[in-house]
Design an enzyme around this catalytic site. Structure first.
Site, PDB file in Angstrom:
ATOM      1  N   HIS A 252       0.815  -1.221   0.000  1.00  0.00           N
ATOM      2  CA  HIS A 252       0.000   0.000   0.000  1.00  0.00           C
ATOM      3  C   HIS A 252       0.846   1.267   0.000  1.00  0.00           C
ATOM      4  CE1 HIS A 252      -3.100  -2.957   1.056  1.00  0.00           C
ATOM      5  NE2 HIS A 252      -3.762  -2.219   0.201  1.00  0.00           N
TER       6      HIS A 252
ATOM      7  N   GLU B  83     -10.551 -10.570  -5.505  1.00  0.00           N
ATOM      8  CA  GLU B  83      -9.200 -10.536  -4.928  1.00  0.00           C
ATOM      9  C   GLU B  83      -8.798 -11.902  -4.372  1.00  0.00           C
ATOM     10  OE1 GLU B  83      -8.523  -6.253  -3.080  1.00  0.00           O
ATOM     11  OE2 GLU B  83     -10.297  -7.180  -2.203  1.00  0.00           O
TER      12      GLU B  83
ATOM     13  N   ASP C 128      -4.090  -7.785  -4.637  1.00  0.00           N
ATOM     14  CA  ASP C 128      -4.334  -8.883  -3.709  1.00  0.00           C
ATOM     15  C   ASP C 128      -4.487 -10.217  -4.434  1.00  0.00           C
ATOM     16  OD1 ASP C 128      -4.217  -7.978  -1.035  1.00  0.00           O
ATOM     17  OD2 ASP C 128      -6.010  -6.781  -1.399  1.00  0.00           O
TER      18      ASP C 128
ATOM     19  N   CYS D  74      -8.839  -2.748 -11.093  1.00  0.00           N
ATOM     20  CA  CYS D  74      -8.409  -1.525 -10.421  1.00  0.00           C
ATOM     21  C   CYS D  74      -7.078  -1.704  -9.697  1.00  0.00           C
ATOM     22  CB  CYS D  74      -9.477  -1.021  -9.449  1.00  0.00           C
ATOM     23  SG  CYS D  74      -9.823  -2.172  -8.129  1.00  0.00           S
TER      24      CYS D  74
HETATM   25  C1  PEP Z   1      -6.093  -4.581  -5.000  1.00  0.00           C
HETATM   26  O1  PEP Z   1      -5.956  -5.427  -4.128  1.00  0.00           O
HETATM   27  O2  PEP Z   1      -5.681  -4.702  -6.179  1.00  0.00           O
HETATM   28  C2  PEP Z   1      -6.767  -3.303  -4.689  1.00  0.00           C
HETATM   29  C3  PEP Z   1      -7.097  -2.449  -5.622  1.00  0.00           C
HETATM   30  O3  PEP Z   1      -6.987  -3.026  -3.385  1.00  0.00           O
HETATM   31  P1  PEP Z   1      -5.826  -2.567  -2.368  1.00  0.00           P
HETATM   32  O4  PEP Z   1      -4.581  -2.342  -3.170  1.00  0.00           O
HETATM   33  O5  PEP Z   1      -6.309  -1.375  -1.688  1.00  0.00           O
HETATM   34  O6  PEP Z   1      -5.705  -3.760  -1.475  1.00  0.00           O
HETATM   35 MG    MG Z   2      -6.999  -5.247  -2.234  1.00  0.00          MG
END
Ligand code: PEP
Ligand code: MG
Length: 591
Positions: free
Chosen positions: A194, A436, A460, A507
């Site tokens: 993150h 995910e 994820d 995303c």
């Molecule tokens: C992901 O897991 O790709 C996602 C968009 O969520 P995050 O990165 O916030 O876990």
């Molecule tokens: Mg995620």
């Protein structure tokens, strides 16, 4: 002759930066170490003496307070601690360490504490060993003072800096106001953690995988961070500075060109459209791109709105925030993801239990369904805000259809309550899920019946398909978004969504790579959602390609036996696009 000092690392977020390093401590128990220039040694010693004096004063204050409240005997320990600090031998050793090793005061005090502990632990008798803590503790106070002062100094300043730390974390990327961060460099950190997501989203160049970097840095040392190539140059000379300025100018020309065309739709030369939305982490992100450049907000990571505060935001606060985002986006959809905390996304005021395996533990929707009060407040705020724009709801970390049903039941209940209380809320709010967890890939046909859209959280999904923790730098080499298993899973997801005639987008970070976005289009995804920085490249690439080319690329990726083959296919397409662009509009190629 000046020797070049280029340290090779891993690029996490693109961009170039030239500026002064500021070493930061993030995470518990990490004391930053950096080298000190010969002319700064005396100043470092002064910092140490100042911190010892502050700590001593603090102990006197505590002694007086405890003495008043509980009596002199109880307060005696503070006097002992003060005597420990007054021992000239210990202070002399710490000063010698600064002089001889030319390191910062924090590191010298930490080394003193380690030595005190070692000596005491090797002594006979439990009571002697227990005394260790007493000897080391006052030096711990000195250490706190040193670090606190360092932090206060930089927080209250105005300079722009390159943040350097042991580990890339969300806390590091948000350590200072983003305008003051030129770049972030860290010894370790996952490219899809993150912290990395935030750096890309904020447009801050970032390089990780730089072992022992901090030991080579001095506070304030000039650095050239190349987030495109993944390198850090220490003390660049005038020649390098000239090169930096030249490359930056080329980059700016390229960015201006992208901006100029980013308002055009992402439609291939033969008329196929890819919906291109943005990922938003904070209300401030809305100012980083013109609304007309995107088709909506494909992912509003609400946990970062929570992380920016010191306590849970109330329904009213959340309502105001969501309303601002919805109003800002006008008729464009805003995909609000419910709270996705856990692992490295921790709220300072909501301590989740220590878990041996946090990525497989209590996170995302699992927390929301267990602590339903939190979810209800968030849904109430979102539903109230829905009257002011076009809202979609997205659920993170879904594993089973029962979870979707549970949220839908709560959602309906919350809506009824709100209507009874006289609030307005939009009628048809689409509810979608993040893909995910591999379980959702295998059960997608049934899930698609009960949801309105899906969005692949590839960050994820990759970690769960490959069993590689996205935050663990020990295994970051194994975190491979182009592993054949991942690519096939993506193609399978797109095909299932097409069959069910439901919108499907990606995303996760890999969608921000423009060639990969084309491959996703070729697989059958209807959209992508990317950090604002990548909007222009992705849209331009779509406009420069045909749907047949995108499908061929997707085919090559799905047939690749190794990730190297897949990456080569993506590179080939990038070269083709580049040549095509240069031929049609000279001077607009990538910097
Ligand atoms: C992901 O897991 O790709 C996602 C968009 O969520 P995050 O990165 O916030 O876990
Ligand atoms: Mg995620």
């Amino acid at each position: 002759m000046v020797t070049k000092r280029i340290v090779n690392g891993v690029s996490v977020a693109p961009g170039l930066a030239l500026g002064a390093a500021h070493v930061v401590r993030t995470g518990s128990g990490t004391v930053p170490t950096w080298s000190v220039a010969a002319e700064d040694v005396e100043r470092e010693i002064e910092r140490l003496r100042g911190a010892v004096a502050d700590a001593s004063l603090e102990l006197t204050r505590q002694q007086e307070a405890v003495s008043k409240a509980s009596g002199e005997q109880e307060a005696g320990i503070f006097g002992v601690h003060r005597m420990v600090l007054e021992d000239p031998g210990a202070l002399k050793r710490a000063i010698e360490t600064i002089r001889e090793q030319r390191i910062n005061a924090e590191a010298a005090v930490q080394s003193l504490i380690d030595r005190l502990r070692q000596t005491m632990q090797s002594m006979e008798g439990e009571s002697v060993r227990n005394f260790t803590a007493d000897l080391a503790e006052p030096w711990g106070i000195v250490l706190d003072y040193l670090m606190q002062k360092n932090r206060e100094r930089i927080l209250s300043g105005e300079s722009t800096v390159i943040l350097a730390a042991k580990e890339l974390t969300p806390k590091l990327v948000t350590y200072l106001a983003r305008e003051r961060i030129l770049a972030v460099v860290a010894e370790t950190g996952g490219g899809f953690s993150h912290g990395a997501v935030l750096a890309r989203s904020f447009g801050i160049p970032c390089v990780v995988g730089l072992p022992n970097l901090l030991a080579r840095l001095e506070q304030g040392m000039k650095l050239w961070v190349d987030g495109d190539a993944g390198t850090v140059q220490l003390r660049p000379g005038q020649e390098d500075v000239d090169l930096f300025l030249e490359r930056r100018a080329r980059r700016e020309t390229r960015q201006a060109y992208l901006q100029l065309h980013a308002g055009l739709p992402a439609v291939t030369s033969d008329g196929e459209e890819l919906v291109v939305e943005v990922n938003v982490e904070s209300v401030r992100d809305l100012d980083t791109f013109p609304r007309e450049h995107c088709d909506g907000v494909g992912l509003l990571r609400t946990e970062f709105l929570y992380m920016e505060r010191t306590q849970f935001p109330s329904e009213e606060e959340q309502y105001r925030l969501y309303r601002r985002v919805l109003e800002h986006m006008g008729d464009k959809a805003v995909t609000l993801r419910t709270l996705d905390i856990g692992c490295d996304k921790q709220l300072p005021y909501f301590k989740t239990p220590q878990e041996p395996n946090p990525a497989l533990g209590w996170r995302g929707l699992r927390i929301s369904l267990e602590w339903q009060d939190l979810l209800r407040v968030q849904l109430r705020a979102a539903l109230r805000a829905s009257a002011h724009g076009s809202l979609r709801l997205l659920l993170p970390m879904v594993t089973s259809i029962e979870e979707v049903r549970a949220v839908r039941a709560i959602f309906n209940d919350v809506r009824c309550q709100l209507v009874e209380q006289g609030y307005e809320a939009a009628e048809d709010i689409p509810v979608g899920i993040m893909i995910e967890v591999p379980a959702t890939v295998f059960t997608l046909d049934t899930l698609l019946v009960e949801v309105d859209f899906i969005s692949v959280g590839s960050n994820d999904l990759v970690q769960y398909i490959l069993a590689v923790d996205r935050d663990n730098s020990l295994v970051s080499k194994l975190y491979d978004p182009y592993h054949p298993a991942v690519l096939r899973a993506l193609a399978q997801i797109a095909a299932a969504a097409r069959a069910a005639r439901k919108p499907a987008s990606v995303c996760g970070e890999l969608a921000g790579d423009y060639a990969t976005a084309l491959a996703l289009l070729g697989m059958g995804f209807s959209g992508v959602s990317v950090a604002p920085n990548f909007l222009g490249e992705v849209k331009l690439a779509v406009r420069g390609t045909s749907s047949t080319e995108a499908r061929e690329l997707a085919g090559s990726l799905c047939q690749a036996t190794t990730s190297a083959d897949a990456v080569e296919a993506l590179q080939r397409l990038k070269r083709t696009l580049h040549e095509r662009r240069v031929a049609s509009e000279p001077g607009t190629g990538r910097a």
